[in-house]
Design an enzyme around this catalytic site. Sequence first.
Site, PDB file in Angstrom:
ATOM      1  N   ARG A 103       0.812  -0.866  -0.273  1.00  0.00           N
ATOM      2  CA  ARG A 103      -0.139  -0.025   0.051  1.00  0.00           C
ATOM      3  C   ARG A 103       1.166   1.522   0.019  1.00  0.00           C
ATOM      4  NH1 ARG A 103      -5.074   1.217   3.815  1.00  0.00           N
ATOM      5  NH2 ARG A 103      -6.168   0.325   2.043  1.00  0.00           N
ATOM      6  N   HIS A 130      -7.613   1.168  -6.275  1.00  0.00           N
ATOM      7  CA  HIS A 130      -8.063   0.426  -4.953  1.00  0.00           C
ATOM      8  C   HIS A 130      -8.465  -1.128  -4.877  1.00  0.00           C
ATOM      9  CE1 HIS A 130      -8.188  -0.765  -0.864  1.00  0.00           C
ATOM     10  NE2 HIS A 130      -8.694  -0.411  -0.400  1.00  0.00           N
ATOM     11  N   GLN A 133     -10.667  -3.284  -2.434  1.00  0.00           N
ATOM     12  CA  GLN A 133     -11.578  -2.717  -2.730  1.00  0.00           C
ATOM     13  C   GLN A 133     -12.299  -3.805  -3.395  1.00  0.00           C
ATOM     14  OE1 GLN A 133     -12.203  -0.895   0.773  1.00  0.00           O
ATOM     15  NE2 GLN A 133     -14.085  -2.030  -0.475  1.00  0.00           N
ATOM     16  N   ASP A 220     -17.492   7.422  -0.534  1.00  0.00           N
ATOM     17  CA  ASP A 220     -16.495   6.932  -0.103  1.00  0.00           C
ATOM     18  C   ASP A 220     -16.135   8.435   0.620  1.00  0.00           C
ATOM     19  OD1 ASP A 220     -13.242   6.287   1.177  1.00  0.00           O
ATOM     20  OD2 ASP A 220     -12.548   5.763  -0.838  1.00  0.00           O
ATOM     21  N   CYS A 260     -16.489   2.125   1.784  1.00  0.00           N
ATOM     22  CA  CYS A 260     -14.950   1.123   1.770  1.00  0.00           C
ATOM     23  C   CYS A 260     -14.571   1.456   2.980  1.00  0.00           C
ATOM     24  CB  CYS A 260     -14.266   1.620   0.799  1.00  0.00           C
ATOM     25  SG  CYS A 260     -13.680   3.362   0.692  1.00  0.00           S
ATOM     26  N   ARG A 288     -13.478  -7.602   2.106  1.00  0.00           N
ATOM     27  CA  ARG A 288     -12.352  -8.044   2.087  1.00  0.00           C
ATOM     28  C   ARG A 288     -11.294  -8.979   2.724  1.00  0.00           C
ATOM     29  NH1 ARG A 288     -10.134  -2.770   2.642  1.00  0.00           N
ATOM     30  NH2 ARG A 288      -8.525  -3.763   1.117  1.00  0.00           N
TER      31      ARG A 288
HETATM   32  N1   CP Z   1     -10.934   0.130   3.122  1.00  0.00           N
HETATM   33  C1   CP Z   1      -9.033  -0.200   2.960  1.00  0.00           C
HETATM   34  O1   CP Z   1      -8.954  -0.208   2.810  1.00  0.00           O
HETATM   35  O2   CP Z   1      -9.640   0.227   4.744  1.00  0.00           O
HETATM   36  P1   CP Z   1      -8.072   0.234   5.364  1.00  0.00           P
HETATM   37  O3   CP Z   1      -7.799   1.481   4.751  1.00  0.00           O
HETATM   38  O4   CP Z   1      -8.651   0.414   6.886  1.00  0.00           O
HETATM   39  O5   CP Z   1      -7.203  -0.879   4.742  1.00  0.00           O
HETATM   40  N1  NVA Z   2      -9.627   7.333  -0.809  1.00  0.00           N
HETATM   41  C1  NVA Z   2      -9.650   6.279   0.370  1.00  0.00           C
HETATM   42  C2  NVA Z   2      -9.912   5.175   0.460  1.00  0.00           C
HETATM   43  C3  NVA Z   2      -9.286   3.872   2.322  1.00  0.00           C
HETATM   44  C4  NVA Z   2      -9.456   3.349   2.185  1.00  0.00           C
HETATM   45  C5  NVA Z   2      -8.233   6.993   0.592  1.00  0.00           C
HETATM   46  O1  NVA Z   2      -7.346   7.060   0.014  1.00  0.00           O
HETATM   47  O2  NVA Z   2      -7.025   7.660   1.974  1.00  0.00           O
END
Ligand code: CP
Ligand code: NVA
Length: 302
Positions: A103, A130, A133, A220, A260, A288
């Site tokens: 990530r 993502h 997700q 989101d 999400c 997930r």
């Molecule tokens: N939705 C999601 O990816 O959550 P986290 O940022 O907690 O991993």
């Molecule tokens: N759009 C958000 C998603 C978090 C899971 C971010 O990138 O912070």
Amino acid sequence: MKHFLKISDLSSEEVLSLINLGIKLKEGQKKGKSQTQMLNGKVLGMIFSKSSTRTRVSFEVGMTQLGGTSIFLNQNDIQLNRGESIADTARVLSRYLDIIMIRTFKQSDVEELAKNATIPVINGLTDYCHPTQALADLMTVKENFNDFKNVKICYCGDGNNVANSLIVASLKCGCKISLACPKGYYPNAEVLEWAKQNGGVEIFNDPKEAVKGAQVVYTDVWASMGQEAESEARKKIFMDYQVNESLMALADKNAIVLHCLPAHKEEEISHETFEKHQKVIFDQSENRMHMHKAIMVELLDA
Ligand code: CP
Ligand code: NVA
């Protein structure tokens, strides 16, 4: 499938088959069937340059349920943070691990890691997309509607990483997709071009138009990780894009709400609407884990 970097790399058949595998693994786990032989002894490395609750815990627990183990690698604690190249990091980690999840910010960094790794790489979120997700999201759609045909998904808010992956995954599954975004906050231009060639996406500036007849309403956060400095300005820009009961009244009467998570209540979603739909939202979170298991099983060809 060699890596899992973005949804557009996958065929529709691959997307649908991963979703079915996720559902099958979920059913097996609920029945208490042991799955520890599936990835027995395999080791997952997880590189994180951004925060996470769901992705981190669900990958780790998922790998444990499949008989493997995982190692959490905070980017600040590894030599990547002191200038070791992504290519060398990929080559070193490939000698120890069986699979990597990352990530980070730039999609190009994930692509570079995959190019130099001799083991599968999974994208656990970038600024661009993502993809894990989106598959869990479509799995949740399938659980609720049994099929994707005649399902319209409406995404309301910032055209961010989650929106980019949702558009591609929805079209790969055969759903209709509409978006409500303010001008200047549309999804990635390449994603929109891809969508144009692959079934189409409707974009509105008015959420009331976008949500009409939708079976799934998705939102989101308005400021993603890395955009914290813009939070206050974005609250004003996105004010009219909140998913709340008056917007939901215009969707299909049996519409579900997806998020999400993490959620900022009373910003992108009202407290009331969140609580009304919390069961499905937390199913989506749970999914997930089942989907991560499916992706790892598929990549490790178990
Ligand atoms: N939705 C999601 O990816 O959550 P986290 O940022 O907690 O991993
Ligand atoms: N759009 C958000 C998603 C978090 C899971 C971010 O990138 O912070």
